[in-house]
Motif scaffolding. Sequence first.
Motif, PDB file in Angstrom:
ATOM      1  N   ARG A  72      22.785  29.060 -17.915  1.00 13.71           N
ATOM      2  CA  ARG A  72      23.961  29.874 -18.254  1.00 13.71           C
ATOM      3  C   ARG A  72      25.232  29.142 -17.814  1.00 13.71           C
ATOM      4  N   ILE A  73      25.162  28.477 -16.661  1.00  6.85           N
ATOM      5  CA  ILE A  73      26.327  27.698 -16.221  1.00  6.85           C
ATOM      6  C   ILE A  73      26.541  26.495 -17.150  1.00  6.85           C
ATOM      7  N   ARG A  74      25.434  25.891 -17.583  1.00  7.26           N
ATOM      8  CA  ARG A  74      25.576  24.783 -18.538  1.00  7.26           C
ATOM      9  C   ARG A  74      26.237  25.273 -19.825  1.00  7.26           C
ATOM     10  N   ALA A  75      25.864  26.489 -20.231  1.00  9.77           N
ATOM     11  CA  ALA A  75      26.380  27.010 -21.501  1.00  9.77           C
ATOM     12  C   ALA A  75      27.872  27.312 -21.428  1.00  9.77           C
ATOM     13  N   LEU A  76      28.325  27.730 -20.270  1.00  9.23           N
ATOM     14  CA  LEU A  76      29.727  28.146 -20.147  1.00  9.23           C
ATOM     15  C   LEU A  76      30.618  27.034 -19.604  1.00  9.23           C
ATOM     16  N   GLY A  77      30.176  26.424 -18.479  1.00 12.19           N
ATOM     17  CA  GLY A  77      31.021  25.476 -17.757  1.00 12.19           C
ATOM     18  C   GLY A  77      31.072  25.915 -16.312  1.00 12.19           C
ATOM     19  N   PRO A  78      31.742  25.155 -15.445  1.00 16.74           N
ATOM     20  CA  PRO A  78      31.763  25.508 -14.021  1.00 16.74           C
ATOM     21  C   PRO A  78      32.445  26.850 -13.771  1.00 16.74           C
ATOM     22  N   THR A  79      31.784  27.721 -13.035  1.00 12.66           N
ATOM     23  CA  THR A  79      32.337  29.068 -12.814  1.00 12.66           C
ATOM     24  C   THR A  79      33.601  29.023 -11.966  1.00 12.66           C
ATOM     25  N   VAL A  80      33.792  27.924 -11.247  1.00 17.65           N
ATOM     26  CA  VAL A  80      34.946  27.831 -10.348  1.00 17.65           C
ATOM     27  C   VAL A  80      36.163  27.207 -11.029  1.00 17.65           C
ATOM     28  N   ARG A  81      35.988  26.795 -12.277  1.00 18.28           N
ATOM     29  CA  ARG A  81      37.128  26.263 -13.041  1.00 18.28           C
ATOM     30  C   ARG A  81      37.130  26.912 -14.430  1.00 18.28           C
ATOM     31  N   PRO A  82      37.536  28.197 -14.492  1.00 13.60           N
ATOM     32  CA  PRO A  82      37.532  28.879 -15.794  1.00 13.60           C
ATOM     33  C   PRO A  82      38.304  28.088 -16.854  1.00 13.60           C
ATOM     34  N   ASP A  83      39.337  27.366 -16.423  1.00 12.68           N
ATOM     35  CA  ASP A  83      40.146  26.598 -17.381  1.00 12.68           C
ATOM     36  C   ASP A  83      39.346  25.476 -18.050  1.00 12.68           C
ATOM     37  N   LEU A  84      38.235  25.073 -17.429  1.00  7.17           N
ATOM     38  CA  LEU A  84      37.454  23.976 -17.992  1.00  7.17           C
ATOM     39  C   LEU A  84      36.202  24.461 -18.722  1.00  7.17           C
ATOM     40  N   THR A  85      36.039  25.769 -18.800  1.00  4.58           N
ATOM     41  CA  THR A  85      34.856  26.287 -19.495  1.00  4.58           C
ATOM     42  C   THR A  85      35.125  26.305 -21.007  1.00  4.58           C
ATOM     43  N   LEU A  86      34.114  26.707 -21.742  1.00  8.77           N
ATOM     44  CA  LEU A  86      34.305  26.803 -23.196  1.00  8.77           C
ATOM     45  C   LEU A  86      35.116  28.034 -23.573  1.00  8.77           C
ATOM     46  N   LYS A  87      35.342  28.921 -22.591  1.00  4.63           N
ATOM     47  CA  LYS A  87      36.125  30.129 -22.885  1.00  4.63           C
ATOM     48  C   LYS A  87      37.280  30.272 -21.893  1.00  4.63           C
ATOM     49  N   PRO A  88      38.195  29.326 -21.917  1.00  6.86           N
ATOM     50  CA  PRO A  88      39.266  29.341 -20.905  1.00  6.86           C
ATOM     51  C   PRO A  88      40.166  30.565 -21.000  1.00  6.86           C
ATOM     52  N   ALA A  89      40.224  31.175 -22.188  1.00  2.00           N
ATOM     53  CA  ALA A  89      41.138  32.314 -22.337  1.00  2.00           C
ATOM     54  C   ALA A  89      40.494  33.634 -21.913  1.00  2.00           C
ATOM     55  N   ASP A  90      39.194  33.558 -21.572  1.00  2.00           N
ATOM     56  CA  ASP A  90      38.479  34.799 -21.244  1.00  2.00           C
ATOM     57  C   ASP A  90      38.120  34.813 -19.759  1.00  2.00           C
ATOM     58  N   PRO A  91      38.955  35.457 -18.941  1.00  5.51           N
ATOM     59  CA  PRO A  91      38.722  35.417 -17.496  1.00  5.51           C
ATOM     60  C   PRO A  91      37.413  36.088 -17.084  1.00  5.51           C
ATOM     61  N   ALA A  92      36.893  36.958 -17.950  1.00  5.04           N
ATOM     62  CA  ALA A  92      35.654  37.674 -17.606  1.00  5.04           C
ATOM     63  C   ALA A  92      34.414  36.868 -17.978  1.00  5.04           C
ATOM     64  N   ALA A  93      34.618  35.722 -18.602  1.00  7.22           N
ATOM     65  CA  ALA A  93      33.465  34.956 -19.100  1.00  7.22           C
ATOM     66  C   ALA A  93      32.477  34.626 -17.981  1.00  7.22           C
ATOM     67  N   GLY A  94      33.016  34.398 -16.777  1.00  5.48           N
ATOM     68  CA  GLY A  94      32.168  34.009 -15.649  1.00  5.48           C
ATOM     69  C   GLY A  94      31.129  35.064 -15.310  1.00  5.48           C
ATOM     70  N   SER A  95      31.430  36.334 -15.574  1.00  4.42           N
ATOM     71  CA  SER A  95      30.487  37.390 -15.202  1.00  4.42           C
ATOM     72  C   SER A  95      29.218  37.315 -16.059  1.00  4.42           C
ATOM     73  N   TRP A  96      29.317  36.685 -17.221  1.00  4.86           N
ATOM     74  CA  TRP A  96      28.140  36.481 -18.079  1.00  4.86           C
ATOM     75  C   TRP A  96      27.109  35.610 -17.358  1.00  4.86           C
ATOM     76  N   VAL A  97      27.596  34.722 -16.520  1.00  2.00           N
ATOM     77  CA  VAL A  97      26.706  33.797 -15.807  1.00  2.00           C
ATOM     78  C   VAL A  97      25.882  34.542 -14.767  1.00  2.00           C
ATOM     79  N   ILE A  98      26.526  35.483 -14.079  1.00  2.00           N
ATOM     80  CA  ILE A  98      25.865  36.130 -12.944  1.00  2.00           C
ATOM     81  C   ILE A  98      25.255  37.456 -13.377  1.00  2.00           C
TER      82      ILE A  98
END
Lengths: 98, 542
Positions: A72-98
């Motif tokens: 899930r982290i591979r799919a999104l990007g590092p949870t600690v750098r939302p700006d570097l994930t595939l969904k930088p505009a979605d601040p809630a994207a990280g919750s999908w990981v956990i």
Amino acid sequence: MRIVTGNDLATGDVTWWTGQGWSRHIEEAVDAGAHAEAIAREEEAARRVNGPYVIEATVTADGPRPAHIKDRIRALGPTVRPDLTLKPADPAAGSWVI
Amino acid sequence: MYRYDEYDQSIVDARVEEFRDQVQRRLSGEISEDQFKPLRLMNGLYLQLHAYMLRVAVPYGTLDGRQMRMLAHIARKYDRGYGHFTTRQNIQYNWIKLAEAPDILAELATVEMHAIQTSGNCIRNISSDQYAGAAADEVADPRPWAELIRQWSTFHPEFSYLPRKFKIAVIAADEDRAAMRLHDIGLRLVERDGVLGAEVYVGGGMGRTPMIAPLIRDFVPADDLMSYLEAALRVYNRYGRRDNIYKARIKILVHEIGADEYRRQVEEEFALVKQLGIDPPAAELARITAMFAPPALNDGGAAPDRSDPDFAIWLDRNVKPHKARGHAIVNISLKPIGGIPGDASADQIDVMAELAERYSHDELRVTHAQNIVLPHVRQGDLYAVWQTLADAGLAEANLDLVSDIIACPGLDYCSLANARSIPVAQKIAQRFADPARQRELGELKLKISGCINACGHHHAGHIGILGVDRKGTENYQLLLGGSGAEDVSLGKITGPGFSEDGVVDAIERVTDKYLEVREGAERFVDTYRRVGMEPFKEAIYG
Ligand code: SF4
């Protein structure tokens, strides 16, 4: 479902098997079922993917959700750098990981 | 600082071209990943969770401004605008493209840098004291010896395929700022009857089976040191366990046969090796040593004006005495509250390069605690340095406090991880964000690893955290009582593990208990050693 993932050989990007090719977006991943291992082998031999492997995922309204947090982290990007994930505009994207 | 001679430069340049060819052959399909993987790893290129990761060596943690600027340039041009300084005093880039890796190495070579032997079962980058050449308590600058070992170990034909990776640290002070005894070989330079030599410790390490290196020889004269190292490595290379990756480090060999037997074998080998003429001629040693000659540190200027309270706090916390009068050692914390330990943006890296050039005789150091040091700053310049750091978000006054956390990349980046490290570090730093509260707690070294490999030195933390995978969810074990310093010790697990938030709460219960039972100015780790685990266990688990 069983999906196939790996990295792009030249860029290193995480990619997912879409049935026709490879996408950076897990939403486009398809169930490769019993063919998953064979797809991984063929695609690697053709250098369209590097280090492919097969994972279990569940089907959700938002698309496949890998069973393991690592994927899930591979799919999104590092949870600690939302700006570097595939969904930088979605601040809630990280919750999908956990 | 050491400067490459024509040999150094030509081997590094040749390696870049060799790797360029290997990458080309991989991209064209001439070689498979199985064939290519060991080649890329020999050049520091890993495939991590999101992309390729390049680990660049910073020999014994020493850099000049030009090199630091190059690190910023690479972050900007080839990565995503930042780099991660590691516990091995190196830097890692997380978003590298394979096709561009040879160009990066070519650019690094123009400033005498490379990624050679930052991976693989070889002798890795030599680590050392970040205060080398500036500390009052050192008997000599350890870096000429670290450099000599770097040259000896680079492409050493016998030691390129050891049973397992091999890490060497060299220090020369009573205070151990390099976790020396937690290395495969730790050397502490000492002087005996006017002769320089080294205490040799072998078989330390963290990882799955943490061990403190026993003393193998209490004095090897400097003239014999390279031969002695060669002998120590030869015994390992011959008898180290190649059959089991978990038992392949030298610590297992030394532990299994015992320090006495290992010593006996090394002495026997040393008697043979000494005849080979490995130790450098005096002229070569003098050539290397001359490059580390201390800068001329004359007028340090006026003592800093402490009227700005924030500056005064930073001065007391992050600035250490220099051996030259009127000068100081400045520690730049890469641990802003809520930030990612060890990360610095390209702009911040440039700022630190600029400060080194202007105020620190063009020198910087990377520390194993993932901070940066300006080793030679005039006291008269300290306020200007602090102002620039503050403007760049680099003036956190938390050196060795609870928020100065070592954290490995963990599951946010690392493909070997079981759990994330960085979010835990961020939550702890936020919980203890109040600077006065941190200072009240005093020296408290907190170290987090995302798996048993222990890149985050959790065994050596006064408080350590180890991320584990418990049935697919992240779980964190808590350890107390470790130290990587001269009072070296290994932490002990408190009991059952915690969730991410649970471990932050548990740490708060530990620090509350500490404040309750400490005597005088006792540090946390000293209180723990005095009262033992029980009171803390009770505070945590009730
Ligand atoms: S300790 Fe484990 S998770 Fe952390 S960087 Fe090392 S290998 Fe990765």
